[in-house]
Design a protein around this motif. Structure first.
Motif, short mmCIF file in Angstrom:
data_model
loop_
_atom_site.label_atom_id
_atom_site.label_comp_id
_atom_site.label_asym_id
_atom_site.label_seq_id
_atom_site.Cartn_x
_atom_site.Cartn_y
_atom_site.Cartn_z
N GLU A 515 -14.60 -8.53 -38.92
CA GLU A 515 -16.03 -8.87 -38.88
C GLU A 515 -16.46 -9.45 -37.53
O GLU A 515 -17.64 -9.58 -37.26
CB GLU A 515 -16.35 -9.92 -39.96
CG GLU A 515 -16.35 -9.31 -41.35
CD GLU A 515 -16.43 -10.38 -42.43
OE1 GLU A 515 -16.93 -11.49 -42.15
OE2 GLU A 515 -15.98 -10.10 -43.55
N ARG A 516 -15.45 -9.79 -36.73
CA ARG A 516 -15.76 -10.40 -35.44
C ARG A 516 -16.59 -9.43 -34.58
O ARG A 516 -16.29 -8.22 -34.59
CB ARG A 516 -14.43 -10.68 -34.73
CG ARG A 516 -14.46 -11.82 -33.78
CD ARG A 516 -13.05 -12.06 -33.26
NE ARG A 516 -12.23 -12.86 -34.16
CZ ARG A 516 -10.89 -12.90 -34.12
NH1 ARG A 516 -10.23 -12.15 -33.27
NH2 ARG A 516 -10.22 -13.66 -34.95
N PRO A 517 -17.59 -9.92 -33.88
CA PRO A 517 -18.36 -8.99 -33.04
C PRO A 517 -17.48 -8.36 -31.97
O PRO A 517 -16.63 -9.03 -31.39
CB PRO A 517 -19.41 -9.88 -32.38
CG PRO A 517 -19.24 -11.24 -32.93
CD PRO A 517 -18.01 -11.31 -33.75
N VAL A 518 -17.67 -7.06 -31.77
CA VAL A 518 -16.96 -6.41 -30.65
C VAL A 518 -17.84 -6.63 -29.43
O VAL A 518 -19.00 -6.21 -29.42
CB VAL A 518 -16.77 -4.90 -30.89
CG1 VAL A 518 -16.09 -4.25 -29.69
CG2 VAL A 518 -15.93 -4.67 -32.13
N GLU A 519 -17.30 -7.29 -28.46
CA GLU A 519 -18.08 -7.58 -27.26
C GLU A 519 -18.48 -6.28 -26.57
O GLU A 519 -17.66 -5.37 -26.44
CB GLU A 519 -17.24 -8.40 -26.28
CG GLU A 519 -17.03 -9.86 -26.69
CD GLU A 519 -18.33 -10.63 -26.75
OE1 GLU A 519 -19.20 -10.41 -25.88
OE2 GLU A 519 -18.47 -11.46 -27.68
N ALA A 520 -19.72 -6.22 -26.14
CA ALA A 520 -20.14 -5.07 -25.34
C ALA A 520 -19.25 -4.98 -24.10
O ALA A 520 -18.90 -6.01 -23.53
CB ALA A 520 -21.59 -5.24 -24.92
N ILE A 521 -18.89 -3.78 -23.74
CA ILE A 521 -18.00 -3.61 -22.59
C ILE A 521 -18.76 -4.02 -21.32
O ILE A 521 -19.89 -3.55 -21.09
CB ILE A 521 -17.51 -2.14 -22.50
CG1 ILE A 521 -16.68 -1.82 -23.75
CG2 ILE A 521 -16.70 -1.91 -21.23
CD1 ILE A 521 -16.34 -0.35 -23.89
N GLN A 522 -18.15 -4.89 -20.56
CA GLN A 522 -18.83 -5.40 -19.35
C GLN A 522 -18.48 -4.58 -18.11
O GLN A 522 -19.34 -4.31 -17.29
CB GLN A 522 -18.39 -6.85 -19.09
CG GLN A 522 -18.68 -7.81 -20.22
CD GLN A 522 -20.14 -8.18 -20.27
OE1 GLN A 522 -20.76 -8.35 -19.24
NE2 GLN A 522 -20.69 -8.27 -21.46
N THR A 523 -17.20 -4.26 -17.98
CA THR A 523 -16.77 -3.59 -16.75
C THR A 523 -15.84 -2.43 -17.09
O THR A 523 -15.18 -2.44 -18.12
CB THR A 523 -16.00 -4.56 -15.82
OG1 THR A 523 -14.97 -5.19 -16.58
CG2 THR A 523 -16.90 -5.61 -15.22
N VAL A 524 -15.81 -1.45 -16.20
CA VAL A 524 -15.02 -0.24 -16.47
C VAL A 524 -14.02 -0.02 -15.33
O VAL A 524 -14.22 -0.48 -14.21
CB VAL A 524 -15.94 0.99 -16.62
CG1 VAL A 524 -16.96 0.78 -17.71
CG2 VAL A 524 -16.64 1.34 -15.31
N GLY A 525 -12.97 0.71 -15.65
CA GLY A 525 -11.89 0.90 -14.68
C GLY A 525 -12.26 1.81 -13.52
O GLY A 525 -13.11 2.70 -13.63
N ILE A 526 -11.64 1.56 -12.42
CA ILE A 526 -11.83 2.40 -11.23
C ILE A 526 -10.49 2.42 -10.49
O ILE A 526 -9.69 1.51 -10.63
CB ILE A 526 -12.99 1.83 -10.36
CG1 ILE A 526 -13.51 2.87 -9.39
CG2 ILE A 526 -12.60 0.58 -9.64
CD1 ILE A 526 -14.85 2.47 -8.78
N ALA A 527 -10.24 3.48 -9.72
CA ALA A 527 -8.94 3.58 -9.02
C ALA A 527 -9.14 4.32 -7.70
O ALA A 527 -10.07 5.12 -7.57
CB ALA A 527 -7.94 4.34 -9.89
N PRO A 528 -8.28 4.07 -6.73
CA PRO A 528 -8.41 4.78 -5.45
C PRO A 528 -8.00 6.24 -5.60
O PRO A 528 -7.20 6.58 -6.46
CB PRO A 528 -7.43 4.05 -4.53
CG PRO A 528 -6.45 3.40 -5.43
CD PRO A 528 -7.15 3.12 -6.72
N SER A 529 -8.54 7.07 -4.73
CA SER A 529 -8.12 8.48 -4.73
C SER A 529 -6.92 8.61 -3.79
O SER A 529 -6.65 7.72 -2.97
CB SER A 529 -9.26 9.36 -4.22
OG SER A 529 -9.50 9.06 -2.86
N PHE A 530 -6.23 9.74 -3.90
CA PHE A 530 -5.09 9.95 -3.00
C PHE A 530 -5.57 9.98 -1.54
O PHE A 530 -4.90 9.44 -0.65
CB PHE A 530 -4.35 11.24 -3.33
CG PHE A 530 -3.33 11.57 -2.27
CD1 PHE A 530 -2.19 10.80 -2.14
CD2 PHE A 530 -3.54 12.59 -1.35
CE1 PHE A 530 -1.27 11.04 -1.13
CE2 PHE A 530 -2.63 12.84 -0.34
CZ PHE A 530 -1.49 12.07 -0.23
#
Ligand SMILES: Nc1ncnc2c1ncn2[C@@H]1O[C@H](COP(=O)(O)OP(=O)(O)OP(=O)(O)O)[C@@H](O)[C@H]1O
Ligand SMILES: [Mg+2]
Length: 778
Positions: A515-530
């Protein structure tokens, strides 16, 4: 739809309210119908992004601080380059010999000590980016250089030393020479601005020109599990002239591949290890089903589906969803997933001038959280699925059920797909006497299961932090919802699901978690390119790959209101394992992206062998593999043998994964696939007889494995590794700190037998001998 005691993930739950508040969406609009379309244009509330909000990764992003991720400062990461003193020329024409002869080394040392002590030296150094730590390293190197160069020291420097010893000149006259030397010791000092500009990740939208050339329409299918989100998106996919499905797991990509072809929409399949065609590779289909990492952002399609979009928040794999969302070149982009992802998806596409249409769905069939735990396994019923968070619990439960005369199917993350599907089919088949399923959270996504009741064996699991540390914690709400949601799947025998716990004492906690609220996603993953790493390597030619990754993470700038840098622990661990194998950077980096469970000594050792063999330029053939793996395998009679087969299967997966990327070097792909099929069959026999295997292994230790394995194969999020190989040992000891030797841990937990260890030692000893003799030859 029948009402349930407690609805999970219903549109009116408190956590949904919070998300709706955040997006500015009225709740009333949701209660009118099951599927409501909301345009983001008017309702999106986005956070302003000012230049000030872009931060260096050196400080915590919101998500990272929450999970304890740390990034070191660049001065703690750069490794000083050894600068040797020039070698004396032998023709006797060196004009500085006279000077050098007259200067005593002790005098030079004195002048340099004075130089080091002067406050002006430190001020000048700071002005040139040389802080205290770098200064001390550079100074030590400069001193050694000056004292050992003798007659080869630059004539101007000799003159300065000479003048100073005669009472003339100033110690700051030495500074330009010191600076020149410091820049050789720390090449990054010379190109810090370039490095910062290369590692600018603040505007990832600009990386995808094909997508930017289209005015895309984004449709978000949001709702709890089993609400028909993917079904709805697939309807558009089938109708479209061309399409791509991006899923989180091989099993899901396979399912869409089969469904699409079944529906007469010719579709190809691309996963990390496999390419399959509806026709053949000369005639690619206009529809493609893929794992999300395999998306090509230059592929132009009418409809794209990005499934399980909430995976944007995943510390290891999140960047693949971010890339898909920003980069897929489709007229219509259908994203499916949790409501918690709605606000961030809107925020991510808003700067592109793209709006999001949100369709919200309710669960198709009800899910009830029971008021009681089952208490004892004697209360198990047909259609029950007991969810454990470790293999050890799986074995325990499986044995207990056997003693009660109950036949159970078993599914966990390390099993090959064929075995998983075969176990699922037995459990799903009402005519089969396998009435119960014992599984890890591997069932959270991707497998069609006919479950009446999900029973949480426990609510605690091992959680791995981005730092690589492991800690025991409560199953997070979003994962618990995903697992619970497997009960009562639409279209199965049991359309009304129930969820409970084994222990009565846990039931209150389960209700609280769900029942706990699922927190809205704040930040998303990012990664360097080759390409970015390659440019780093150009500027820092002496840095190891692991070091380059660290420096990149230290210097890069990201908009931390929306993004976090995905963890690079796995890539670094693999880079350390093969640091001393000679490979071009691109090859090395590709190897290090392979999905390798590096805490298994056998798997890690084979990975190193693959790299070594590759570096010789000789292809990796079946006969070579055969020698290494001891083919053919035999049907497992003990748990250790079963685990060894699972590991061999994974080694072959790595072969296939690399083979897709280096076709000229991995020549026997089809044979290896056949080997995998053979192993899959044997593992299935082992799993069917699991209790027999456990009985035979009793007295020995059970196998401990990471508890959360829902995404293990794909996620590369698995912890540390070792092989009894010098490079690997060194790499590993660096990473493990004070922990017990991994070999002894692996042996204590049954992952590695004495015979296997001896065999690894012997093989690597032979390989190293061979390597050193071939080095001598060349
Ligand atoms: N309108 C429909 N008609 C027939 N079958 C449907 C319909 N909607 C959903 N289904 C079926 O119900 C099941 C659950 O649907 P689906 O997989 O789309 O749910 P989901 O919301 O994507 O769930 P998850 O979050 O678990 O991915 C699937 O077997 C799907 O084929
Ligand atoms: Mg789905």
């Amino acid at each position: 739809m029948k009402s349930s005691a407690i609805s999970v993930g219903r549109a009116t739950s408190p956590w949904l309210s919070r998300i709706l508040d955040r997006t500015g969406t009225s709740r009333r609009s949701l209660t009118i119908s099951r599927c409501v379309c909301l345009s983001s244009a008017a309702s999106t509330r986005t956070k302003p992004v000012s230049p000030a909000s872009s931060s260096r990764l050196g400080s915590f992003t919101k998500d990272q601080s929450a999970t304890g991720s740390r990034t070191k400062a660049i001065e703690d990461l750069v490794v000083p380059v050894t600068v040797s003193a020039p070698v004396s020329s032998s023709d006797g024409t060196d004009i500085s010999v006279d000077f050098a002869d007259r200067i005593d080394k002790g005098d030079i040392a004195m002048v340099l000590t004075e130089f080091c002590r002067r406050p002006e030296t430190r001020t000048l150094s700071q002005e040139h980016g040389i802080n205290h730590k770098l200064f001390m390293d550079a100074f030590r190197s400069f001193r050694t250089y000056c004292l050992s160069a003798g007659a080869q020291l630059e004539p101007e420097l000799q003159v300065i030393f000479s003048d100073m010893l005669k009472g003339g000149g100033q110690s700051t006259d030495i500074f330009p020479y010191f600076l020149q030397h410091a820049r050789k010791v720390f090449p990054h000092l010379d190109c810090l601005d370039d490095l910062r500009s290369i590692s600018d990740l603040t505007r990832p939208y600009l990386w995808y020109p094909e997508a930017r050339a289209i005015q895309r329409k984004i449709i978000f299918h949001a709702g709890p599990t089993n609400s028909g989100k993917t079904y709805k998106a697939l309807q558009r996919y089938y109708e479209a002239k061309s399409g791509i499905y991006c899923g989180p797991l091989k099993l899901l990509a396979n399912e869409v591949f089969h469904k699409s072809n079944f529906n007469n929409v010719p579709c190809d399949l691309v996963t990390g290890e496999e390419r399959r065609y509806a026709v053949d590779n000369e005639n690619p289909s206009s529809h493609l089903s893929a794992t999300v990492e395999m998306l090509s952002t230059s592929m132009r399609v009418e409809v794209a589906i990005i499934d399980e979009i909430q995976m944007l928040r995943d510390p290891q794999r999140g960047h693949a969803w971010t890339r898909a969302l920003l980069g897929v070149a489709a007229d219509e982009v259908h994203v499916c997933g949790e409501l918690a992802a709605i606000p961030i998806v809107k925020e991510l596409v808003e700067p592109l001038g793209e709006s999001v249409e949100v369709n919200i769905y309710d669960r198709i069939s009800p899910l009830e959280v029971m008021n009681h735990g089952i208490g004892t396994l004697e209360k198990i019923e047909k259609g029950d699925c007991i969810v454990c968070f470790s293999k050890k619990s799986i074995y325990t439960v499986s044995r207990q059920l056997e003693k009660l005369g109950i036949k159970a199917a078993v599914i966990y993350g390390d099993l090959p797909p064929g075995t998983k599907l075969a176990q699922a089919a037995k459990f799903n088949n009402p005519d089969d006497d396998t009435d119960v399923l014992v599984a890890t959270d591997a069932i959270g996504m991707g497998i069609n299961l006919s479950i009446k009741r999900v029973i949480f064996y426990s609510l605690d699991k091992v959680v791995e932090l981005p730092t690589g540390e492991r800690t025991m914690g409560e199953v997070p709400t979003h994962q618990a919802l995903q697992i619970a949601g497997r009960a009562g799947r639409f279209g199965t025998e049991y359309e009304q699901g129930r969820v409970t716990t084994r222990l009565q004492k846990d039931i209150g906690k389960l209700k609280e978690i769900l029942e706990r609220p699922v927190e809205a996603i704040q930040t998303v993953g990012i990664a360097p390119s080759f390409e970015q790493l390659e440019m780093f390597a150009y500027h820092l030619p002496n840095a190891s790959l692991s070091n380059l990754l660290d420096i990149f993470a230290s210097l890069c700038s990201i908009d931390s209101t929306k993004f976090f840098m995905c963890t690079i622990e796995q890539t670094k661990a693999l880079a350390d394992l093969i640091e001393h194998v000679k490979l071009p950077l691109k090859v090395r980096y590709t190897f290090c992206l392979a999905p390798v469970t590096y805490d298994s000594p056998i798997i890690a050792a084979n990975f190193v062998k693959f790299a070594r063999k590759f570096s010789t330029g000789q292809p990796l053939t079946f006969s070579w593999l055969n020698d290494n793996l001891g083919w053919p395998p035999k049907t497992p009679e003990t748990l250790s043998e079963l685990i060894a087969l699972e590991q061999t299967y994974e080694v072959l997966d790595i072969y296939l994964w690399l083979g897709i990327r280096f076709q000229d070097m991995f020549l026997d792909m089809e044979v290896v696939r056949e080997m995998q099929r053979e192993l899959d069959r044997m593992i299935e026999v082992g799993i069917t007889n699991i209790n027999e295997l456990i009985r035979r292994s009793e007295g020995g230790a059970f196998v401990q494995t990471p508890d959360s394995d829902v995404l293990k194969k794909e996620s590369r999020s698995v912890p540390k590794s070792v092989v009894d190989d010098q490079a690997a040992k060194l790499a590993f000891s660096k990473r493990r700190g004070k922990r017990k030797s991994v070999v002894s841990e692996a042996m204590a937990s049954g992952l590695l037998s004495q015979e296997q260890l001896d065999a690894i030692k012997e093989e690597l000893r032979r390989e190293m001998l061979a390597d050193s003799s071939s080095n001598k030859d060349t």
